[in-house]
Design a protein around this motif. Structure first.
Motif, mmCIF file in Angstrom:
data_model
loop_
_atom_site.group_PDB
_atom_site.id
_atom_site.type_symbol
_atom_site.label_atom_id
_atom_site.label_comp_id
_atom_site.label_asym_id
_atom_site.label_seq_id
_atom_site.Cartn_x
_atom_site.Cartn_y
_atom_site.Cartn_z
ATOM 1 N N ILE A 189 0.859 -1.192 0.000
ATOM 2 C CA ILE A 189 0.000 0.000 0.000
ATOM 3 C C ILE A 189 0.890 1.234 0.000
ATOM 4 O O ILE A 189 1.804 1.340 0.818
ATOM 5 C CB ILE A 189 -0.923 0.005 1.247
ATOM 6 C CG1 ILE A 189 -1.819 -1.238 1.243
ATOM 7 C CG2 ILE A 189 -1.759 1.280 1.300
ATOM 8 C CD1 ILE A 189 -2.392 -1.574 2.596
ATOM 9 N N ILE A 190 0.644 2.149 -0.936
ATOM 10 C CA ILE A 190 1.414 3.403 -0.983
ATOM 11 C C ILE A 190 0.444 4.583 -0.904
ATOM 12 O O ILE A 190 -0.431 4.738 -1.758
ATOM 13 C CB ILE A 190 2.256 3.511 -2.278
ATOM 14 C CG1 ILE A 190 3.265 2.349 -2.371
ATOM 15 C CG2 ILE A 190 2.997 4.851 -2.322
ATOM 16 C CD1 ILE A 190 4.066 2.331 -3.672
ATOM 17 N N LEU A 191 0.590 5.390 0.141
ATOM 18 C CA LEU A 191 -0.237 6.593 0.306
ATOM 19 C C LEU A 191 0.729 7.777 0.283
ATOM 20 O O LEU A 191 1.360 8.093 1.280
ATOM 21 C CB LEU A 191 -1.005 6.533 1.632
ATOM 22 C CG LEU A 191 -1.778 5.223 1.898
ATOM 23 C CD1 LEU A 191 -2.409 5.234 3.289
ATOM 24 C CD2 LEU A 191 -2.832 4.978 0.822
ATOM 25 N N ASP A 192 0.859 8.405 -0.874
ATOM 26 C CA ASP A 192 1.949 9.375 -1.041
ATOM 27 C C ASP A 192 1.504 10.553 -1.892
ATOM 28 O O ASP A 192 0.465 10.507 -2.564
ATOM 29 C CB ASP A 192 3.154 8.657 -1.686
ATOM 30 C CG ASP A 192 4.444 9.454 -1.559
ATOM 31 O OD1 ASP A 192 4.455 10.513 -0.902
ATOM 32 O OD2 ASP A 192 5.458 9.012 -2.140
ATOM 33 N N HIS A 193 2.308 11.610 -1.872
ATOM 34 C CA HIS A 193 1.992 12.777 -2.721
ATOM 35 C C HIS A 193 3.194 13.207 -3.554
ATOM 36 O O HIS A 193 3.165 14.258 -4.183
ATOM 37 C CB HIS A 193 1.481 13.943 -1.868
ATOM 38 C CG HIS A 193 2.535 14.560 -0.983
ATOM 39 N ND1 HIS A 193 2.742 15.918 -0.908
ATOM 40 C CD2 HIS A 193 3.444 14.006 -0.146
ATOM 41 C CE1 HIS A 193 3.715 16.173 -0.050
ATOM 42 N NE2 HIS A 193 4.161 15.034 0.433
ATOM 43 N N HIS A 194 4.268 12.409 -3.529
ATOM 44 C CA HIS A 194 5.413 12.721 -4.388
ATOM 45 C C HIS A 194 5.147 12.196 -5.798
ATOM 46 O O HIS A 194 4.431 11.215 -5.974
ATOM 47 C CB HIS A 194 6.683 12.087 -3.826
ATOM 48 C CG HIS A 194 7.108 12.675 -2.508
ATOM 49 N ND1 HIS A 194 6.729 12.137 -1.301
ATOM 50 C CD2 HIS A 194 7.846 13.772 -2.226
ATOM 51 C CE1 HIS A 194 7.239 12.869 -0.324
ATOM 52 N NE2 HIS A 194 7.904 13.880 -0.856
ATOM 53 N N GLU A 195 5.726 12.845 -6.762
ATOM 54 C CA GLU A 195 5.498 12.475 -8.155
ATOM 55 C C GLU A 195 5.912 11.019 -8.410
ATOM 56 O O GLU A 195 7.028 10.636 -8.089
ATOM 57 C CB GLU A 195 6.322 13.406 -9.059
ATOM 58 C CG GLU A 195 5.895 13.335 -10.473
ATOM 59 C CD GLU A 195 5.697 14.726 -11.077
ATOM 60 O OE1 GLU A 195 5.162 14.769 -12.184
ATOM 61 O OE2 GLU A 195 6.060 15.745 -10.465
ATOM 62 N N ASN B 112 -2.046 18.422 -8.227
ATOM 63 C CA ASN B 112 -0.654 18.696 -7.878
ATOM 64 C C ASN B 112 -0.359 18.345 -6.419
ATOM 65 O O ASN B 112 -0.855 18.985 -5.500
ATOM 66 C CB ASN B 112 -0.354 20.175 -8.142
ATOM 67 C CG ASN B 112 1.122 20.487 -7.947
ATOM 68 O OD1 ASN B 112 1.913 19.606 -7.582
ATOM 69 N ND2 ASN B 112 1.482 21.728 -8.183
ATOM 70 N N GLY B 113 0.467 17.333 -6.233
ATOM 71 C CA GLY B 113 0.815 16.894 -4.884
ATOM 72 C C GLY B 113 1.820 17.800 -4.197
ATOM 73 O O GLY B 113 2.071 17.660 -3.007
ATOM 74 N N ALA B 114 2.390 18.754 -4.933
ATOM 75 C CA ALA B 114 3.386 19.634 -4.311
ATOM 76 C C ALA B 114 2.741 20.615 -3.346
ATOM 77 O O ALA B 114 3.309 20.937 -2.311
ATOM 78 C CB ALA B 114 4.169 20.388 -5.383
#
Ligand SMILES: [Mn+2]
Length: 479
Positions: free
Chosen positions: A107-113, A133-135
């Motif tokens: 499971i990956i919960l992320d906001h990096h590209e 945009n996760g930035a």
């Protein structure tokens, strides 16, 4: 329905799907190991994920890490019984992760590209995959929060921690020091649940409950050299600009100042910055939205979301990650005391380090670089914070790379920053530091705009010259 809402609908659909998958795995009685990054957003994400599994009675453990290499190393300790859950990290290393885990679930919960190829055993929630945009629109803690809320509506009580994560990642920098996009949705969850109050004001920590000089001195975001971290200098600054800090015997708070006094304070800060040779643009960063966690006690460092983020950051930077996670999960008493001590200590150290870094004798200018040598005076664990703070003041201008260094045991730790202007000209600091470190027998790497290295002590001069040379080449080649 506006375009934005339809984008959110797709993303929120992904969030729902991930929550269903997690529900299924929990029902199968699987165990989980949460890996979170050790910065403020990472620790917030790790805390929210921990709460999510704790509430469902699932077996889990939580590890915070400095980077992906630590995770890939750690993963070898876990058999297929444990399902890895990456929060605020992971999307940038899909190929590496697939290589280690094969076809077992992740499971990956992320906001990096996202970088690399995902596979069908990877449950990934990432705003970039839905054109968001996760930035600056949502943090790792925000993504984790939305999944936790989809799994169990009660997790709304952790919405303030997702706000803390977003502020820890400086996602308020784009839009006049306020959160926007999906972050705003989360802020609204917090307000609706009666957990948060949002007001426009000067951003000094504790506007409604701290004596003004303490509010000024405790603020590190933005960091104001000569005031942040130093209560007595903050006090004399207020005296100089003519602000009454007491009403009779009682200390006044920022929220009590009238418009005239606030203007005086603002103009005084502009003058202070100018006297240090800093651009006035820095002062614009002290006005914006204040996010107050109204259920936290006013005498704690948890009441102001930005200060809460600073506290988590201090925990991570001093190797006390677990204290930060525990506090973000809701532990108080001794753990909160410990975390507050860490923050106080960190603030003072950081203020001293920055003051030292800004002295002329610490600085050396080359053709394409400005070098700050902290030697043994600046703690090497603080060197990346020092580099970030100094570069955010704008004092280095836009045309040179900033290299900050400090001695560690047997080596030198390096942290470098570049301006957006240099990036547009084709500069990639990660590549530069990797190459220069390789030449001197060290190792380095990172992003185009921020990178780090560790090099042998005796190769300091050569390393700096190599960075300057490669920078020049890269800028020359891009023309
Ligand atoms: Mn993050």
């Amino acid at each position: 329905m506006s375009l934005d809402e339809s984008i959110y609908r797709e993303f929120l659909g992904e969030v729902e799907r991930a929550a269903e998958e997690i529900r299924r795995l929990i029902d199968e009685d699987r165990s989980f190991v949460i890996f979170c990054h050790n910065d403020a957003d990472g620790l917030s994400s790790g805390a929210i994920a921990s709460i999510m599994f704790l509430k469902e009675g699932a077996r889990f453990l939580t590890r915070s890490v400095g980077g992906i290499d630590d995770i890939l190393e750690d993963l070898k300790d876990f058999s297929g019984d444990f399902i890895p859950v990456f929060t605020d990290i992971g999307s940038g290393y899909l190929d590496e992760i697939v290589k280690v885990v094969g076809d077992s679930p992740v499971i990956i919960l992320d906001h990096h590209e996202p970088v690399g190829e995902s596979s069908k055993n990877i449950i990934q929630v990432n705003p970039h995959l839905c054109g968001i945009n996760g930035a600056d629109e949502i943090s790792g803690a925000g993504v984790t929060y939305l999944v936790a809320k989809a799994l169990n509506e009660e997790n709304v009580s952790y919405s303030p921690i997702a706000v803390v994560g977003a502020l820890g990642d400086l996602q308020d920098r784009i839009d006049g020091r306020s959160l926007h996009g999906l972050n705003e949705l989360i802020v609204n969850d917090s307000i609706d649940a009666g957990l948060m109050k949002v007001e426009e004001d000067l951003l000094f920590y504790g506007r409604s409950y701290k004596p003004i000089h303490i509010a000024l001195a405790s603020t590190t975001n933005p960091f104001i050299p000569g005031i942040s971290g130093d209560e007595s200098r903050a006090y004399s600054f207020l005296m100089d600009v003519g602000i009454k800090v007491k009403e009779g015997d009682r200390w006044k708070v920022l929220a009590e100042l009238d418009e005239d006094e606030k203007k005086k304070l603002y103009n005084g800060l502009m003058k202070h910055l100018a006297s240090l040779g800093l651009p006035p643009s820095l002062a614009r960063g002290i006005i914006g939205k204040v996010y107050e966690l109204v259920k936290e006690e006013p005498w704690t460092y948890l009441r102001d979301a930005r200060e809460f983020a600073s506290l988590l950051n201090a925990c991570g930077k001093t190797g006390n990650d677990w204290v930060g996670i525990a506090v973000a999960m809701g532990n108080r008493a001794e753990l909160l005391e410990k975390a507050q001590e860490l923050l106080e200590d960190y603030r003072i150290k950081l203020a001293r380090a920055i003051e030292y870094a800004m002295r002329d004798e610490s600085k050396q200018e080359l053709k394409h670089t400005v070098v700050i040598d902290g030697g043994d005076v600046i703690d090497h664990k603080l060197i990346s914070s020092v580099a970030s703070m100094i570069s955010s003041t704008g004092i280095m201008g836009e045309d040179k790379v900033l290299i900050a260094m400090a001695s560690a045991e047997g080596s030198i730790k390096v942290s470098a920053r570049a301006s957006k202007k240099l990036i547009k000209m084709g500069l990639d600091l990660g590549k530069i530091l990797k190459e220069a470190a390789r030449i001197v027998g060290g190792r380095g790497g990172g992003h185009d705009i921020a990178a780090g290295a560790e090099i042998p002590k005796i190769k300091k001069t050569l390393f700096v010259l190599e960075v300057d040379r490669i920078t020049g080449e890269m800028l020359g080649n891009s023309k």
